[in-house]
Design a protein around this motif. Structure first.
Motif, mmCIF file in Angstrom:
data_model
loop_
_atom_site.group_PDB
_atom_site.id
_atom_site.type_symbol
_atom_site.label_atom_id
_atom_site.label_comp_id
_atom_site.label_asym_id
_atom_site.label_seq_id
_atom_site.Cartn_x
_atom_site.Cartn_y
_atom_site.Cartn_z
ATOM 1 N N VAL A 1 0.814 -1.219 0.000
ATOM 2 C CA VAL A 1 0.000 0.000 0.000
ATOM 3 C C VAL A 1 0.849 1.272 0.000
ATOM 4 C CG1 VAL A 1 -1.666 1.343 1.370
ATOM 5 C CG2 VAL A 1 -2.066 -1.088 0.934
ATOM 6 N N PRO A 2 1.888 1.383 0.843
ATOM 7 C CA PRO A 2 2.705 2.607 0.785
ATOM 8 C C PRO A 2 3.365 2.824 -0.580
ATOM 9 C CG PRO A 2 3.156 1.400 2.813
ATOM 10 C CD PRO A 2 2.305 0.509 1.947
ATOM 11 N N GLY A 3 3.746 1.752 -1.260
ATOM 12 C CA GLY A 3 4.340 1.870 -2.591
ATOM 13 C C GLY A 3 3.342 2.389 -3.612
ATOM 14 N N ALA A 4 2.082 1.975 -3.474
ATOM 15 C CA ALA A 4 1.035 2.476 -4.372
ATOM 16 C C ALA A 4 0.738 3.938 -4.059
ATOM 17 C CB ALA A 4 -0.219 1.621 -4.242
ATOM 18 N N ALA A 5 0.696 4.267 -2.768
ATOM 19 C CA ALA A 5 0.412 5.645 -2.364
ATOM 20 C C ALA A 5 1.511 6.602 -2.811
ATOM 21 C CB ALA A 5 0.228 5.721 -0.849
ATOM 22 N N SER A 6 2.750 6.112 -2.869
ATOM 23 C CA SER A 6 3.873 6.968 -3.281
ATOM 24 C C SER A 6 3.941 7.145 -4.797
ATOM 25 C CB SER A 6 5.196 6.374 -2.786
ATOM 26 O OG SER A 6 5.547 5.238 -3.560
ATOM 27 N N GLY A 7 3.183 6.333 -5.537
ATOM 28 C CA GLY A 7 3.202 6.403 -6.991
ATOM 29 C C GLY A 7 4.199 5.462 -7.636
ATOM 30 N N LEU A 8 4.926 4.692 -6.838
ATOM 31 C CA LEU A 8 5.901 3.745 -7.382
ATOM 32 C C LEU A 8 5.206 2.581 -8.078
ATOM 33 C CD1 LEU A 8 8.812 2.657 -7.660
ATOM 34 C CD2 LEU A 8 8.516 1.614 -5.403
ATOM 35 N N ILE A 9 4.149 2.067 -7.465
ATOM 36 C CA ILE A 9 3.430 0.919 -8.020
ATOM 37 C C ILE A 9 2.287 1.406 -8.896
ATOM 38 C CG2 ILE A 9 2.029 -1.108 -7.473
ATOM 39 C CD1 ILE A 9 3.640 -1.390 -4.893
ATOM 40 N N ARG A 10 2.307 0.965 -10.137
ATOM 41 C CA ARG A 10 1.251 1.334 -11.085
ATOM 42 C C ARG A 10 0.092 0.348 -11.019
ATOM 43 N NH1 ARG A 10 1.922 1.451 -17.642
ATOM 44 N NH2 ARG A 10 -0.235 1.968 -18.094
ATOM 45 N N GLU A 11 0.419 -0.948 -10.855
ATOM 46 C CA GLU A 11 -0.614 -1.976 -10.834
ATOM 47 C C GLU A 11 -0.112 -3.196 -10.079
ATOM 48 O OE1 GLU A 11 -1.488 -3.557 -14.737
ATOM 49 O OE2 GLU A 11 0.638 -3.794 -15.202
ATOM 50 N N VAL A 12 -1.049 -3.965 -9.563
ATOM 51 C CA VAL A 12 -0.751 -5.242 -8.915
ATOM 52 C C VAL A 12 -1.601 -6.301 -9.602
ATOM 53 C CG1 VAL A 12 -0.819 -6.569 -6.772
ATOM 54 C CG2 VAL A 12 -0.216 -4.140 -6.702
ATOM 55 N N LEU A 13 -0.957 -7.399 -9.993
ATOM 56 C CA LEU A 13 -1.664 -8.496 -10.648
ATOM 57 C C LEU A 13 -1.609 -9.721 -9.749
ATOM 58 C CD1 LEU A 13 0.251 -6.879 -12.937
ATOM 59 C CD2 LEU A 13 -1.134 -8.292 -14.399
ATOM 60 N N LEU A 14 -2.769 -10.232 -9.392
ATOM 61 C CA LEU A 14 -2.867 -11.471 -8.623
ATOM 62 C C LEU A 14 -3.159 -12.591 -9.615
ATOM 63 C CD1 LEU A 14 -4.977 -10.301 -5.548
ATOM 64 C CD2 LEU A 14 -2.501 -10.627 -5.689
ATOM 65 N N VAL A 15 -2.263 -13.561 -9.689
ATOM 66 C CA VAL A 15 -2.367 -14.646 -10.661
ATOM 67 C C VAL A 15 -2.686 -15.926 -9.904
ATOM 68 C CG1 VAL A 15 -1.234 -15.793 -12.588
ATOM 69 C CG2 VAL A 15 -0.582 -13.456 -11.995
ATOM 70 N N ASP A 16 -3.830 -16.543 -10.236
ATOM 71 C CA ASP A 16 -4.291 -17.700 -9.464
ATOM 72 C C ASP A 16 -4.919 -18.739 -10.386
ATOM 73 O OD1 ASP A 16 -4.969 -18.647 -6.582
ATOM 74 O OD2 ASP A 16 -6.840 -18.885 -7.684
ATOM 75 N N GLY A 17 -4.696 -19.985 -10.076
ATOM 76 C CA GLY A 17 -5.251 -21.053 -10.900
ATOM 77 C C GLY A 17 -6.168 -21.992 -10.160
ATOM 78 N N THR A 18 -6.586 -21.635 -8.956
ATOM 79 C CA THR A 18 -7.394 -22.575 -8.172
ATOM 80 C C THR A 18 -8.867 -22.570 -8.545
ATOM 81 O OG1 THR A 18 -7.767 -20.952 -6.426
ATOM 82 C CG2 THR A 18 -5.838 -22.394 -6.203
ATOM 83 N N ARG A 19 -9.331 -21.514 -9.140
ATOM 84 C CA ARG A 19 -10.742 -21.385 -9.544
ATOM 85 C C ARG A 19 -11.723 -21.470 -8.374
ATOM 86 N NH1 ARG A 19 -11.577 -23.221 -15.420
ATOM 87 N NH2 ARG A 19 -9.460 -23.369 -16.169
ATOM 88 N N ASN A 20 -11.267 -21.127 -7.163
ATOM 89 C CA ASN A 20 -12.185 -21.152 -6.024
ATOM 90 C C ASN A 20 -12.838 -19.792 -5.771
ATOM 91 O OD1 ASN A 20 -10.191 -19.654 -4.733
ATOM 92 N ND2 ASN A 20 -9.650 -21.247 -3.259
ATOM 93 N N GLY A 21 -12.435 -18.763 -6.500
ATOM 94 C CA GLY A 21 -13.061 -17.450 -6.400
ATOM 95 C C GLY A 21 -12.525 -16.567 -5.287
ATOM 96 N N VAL A 22 -11.737 -17.112 -4.375
ATOM 97 C CA VAL A 22 -11.236 -16.347 -3.230
ATOM 98 C C VAL A 22 -10.327 -15.207 -3.689
ATOM 99 C CG1 VAL A 22 -9.787 -16.469 -1.157
ATOM 100 C CG2 VAL A 22 -11.468 -18.258 -1.613
ATOM 101 N N ILE A 23 -9.335 -15.508 -4.501
ATOM 102 C CA ILE A 23 -8.374 -14.496 -4.931
ATOM 103 C C ILE A 23 -9.027 -13.491 -5.877
ATOM 104 C CG2 ILE A 23 -6.167 -14.105 -6.115
ATOM 105 C CD1 ILE A 23 -5.986 -15.332 -3.251
ATOM 106 N N GLU A 24 -9.974 -13.942 -6.656
ATOM 107 C CA GLU A 24 -10.697 -13.011 -7.527
ATOM 108 C C GLU A 24 -11.439 -11.965 -6.689
ATOM 109 O OE1 GLU A 24 -13.358 -13.194 -11.583
ATOM 110 O OE2 GLU A 24 -13.038 -15.025 -10.434
ATOM 111 N N ARG A 25 -12.026 -12.376 -5.575
ATOM 112 C CA ARG A 25 -12.696 -11.423 -4.673
ATOM 113 C C ARG A 25 -11.678 -10.496 -4.005
ATOM 114 N NH1 ARG A 25 -15.728 -15.997 -3.750
ATOM 115 N NH2 ARG A 25 -14.586 -16.547 -1.861
#
Length: 189
Positions: free
Chosen positions: A23-47
């Protein structure tokens, strides 16, 4: 400036711990995007991705495929790969910014990994101590990786279907083009 790629295994708590540290990296403008990559298909990470404002990428295959899929979808000129449960300690934003500026100014391709720190909840056995010492000589994938996209592409990226794809990429980088940052990373998972 920076896309963060986090492969997950369908479990909320480690992913949330890593996101909270970013979060501090996003607030500082360093982080443009975060990608969560998941293959379990349980919907938890998508939420989790939806609530946290991250991009969700579903995939099938080994962890190397997840890392490669995340890199392919990332939009920034710099990539940071972190395991779910990895928590960056204070000071990482400034050091990461300085590293990016230094590499960009020099024109020499370099990548960086964070200094490994044992979790305060980890067992303190002899095997754990030996693994800790081995990381000094040969960094592991759970130490994160910070690399310019063009350098990542030039060395072939993560081999999607290879065993130990993280170790293979770190080996291809070699010691001469890899920097060990002072900022520490603790893996809580």
């Amino acid at each position: 400036m920076l896309s963060v790629i986090i492969p997950t295994e369908g479990v909320e708590q480690p992913a949330v711990a890593t996101l909270a540290a970013l979060v501090p990296g996003a607030a500082s403008g360093l982080i443009r995007e975060v990608l969560l990559v998941d293959g379990t298909r349980n919907g938890v990470i998508e939420r989790v991705a939806d609530v946290a404002g991250c991009r969700f990428i579903g995939f099938e295959g080994p962890q190397g495929a997840a890392l490669a899929a995340g890199a392919l979808q990332a939009r920034s000129p710099w990539l940071m790969f972190l395991h779910a449960g990895a928590v960056l300690e204070t000071g990482w934003i400034e050091e990461t910014t300085l590293f990016i500026q230094s590499v960009s100014a020099s024109g020499k391709p370099r990548a960086a990994v964070f200094r490994y720190a044992r979790s305060p909840y980890a067992s303190a056995g002899l095997g754990d101590a030996l693994r800790f010492l081995a990381r000094i000589v040969r960094p592991q994938g759970d130490q994160g990786l910070l690399i310019a996209r063009d350098h990542y592409d030039r060395i072939g990226g993560y081999p999607p279907h290879a065993r130990r794809s993280e170790a293979r990429l770190l080996r291809r980088l070699g010691r001469s083009s890899r920097t060990l940052l002072r900022s520490r990373i603790v893996n809580m998972a």
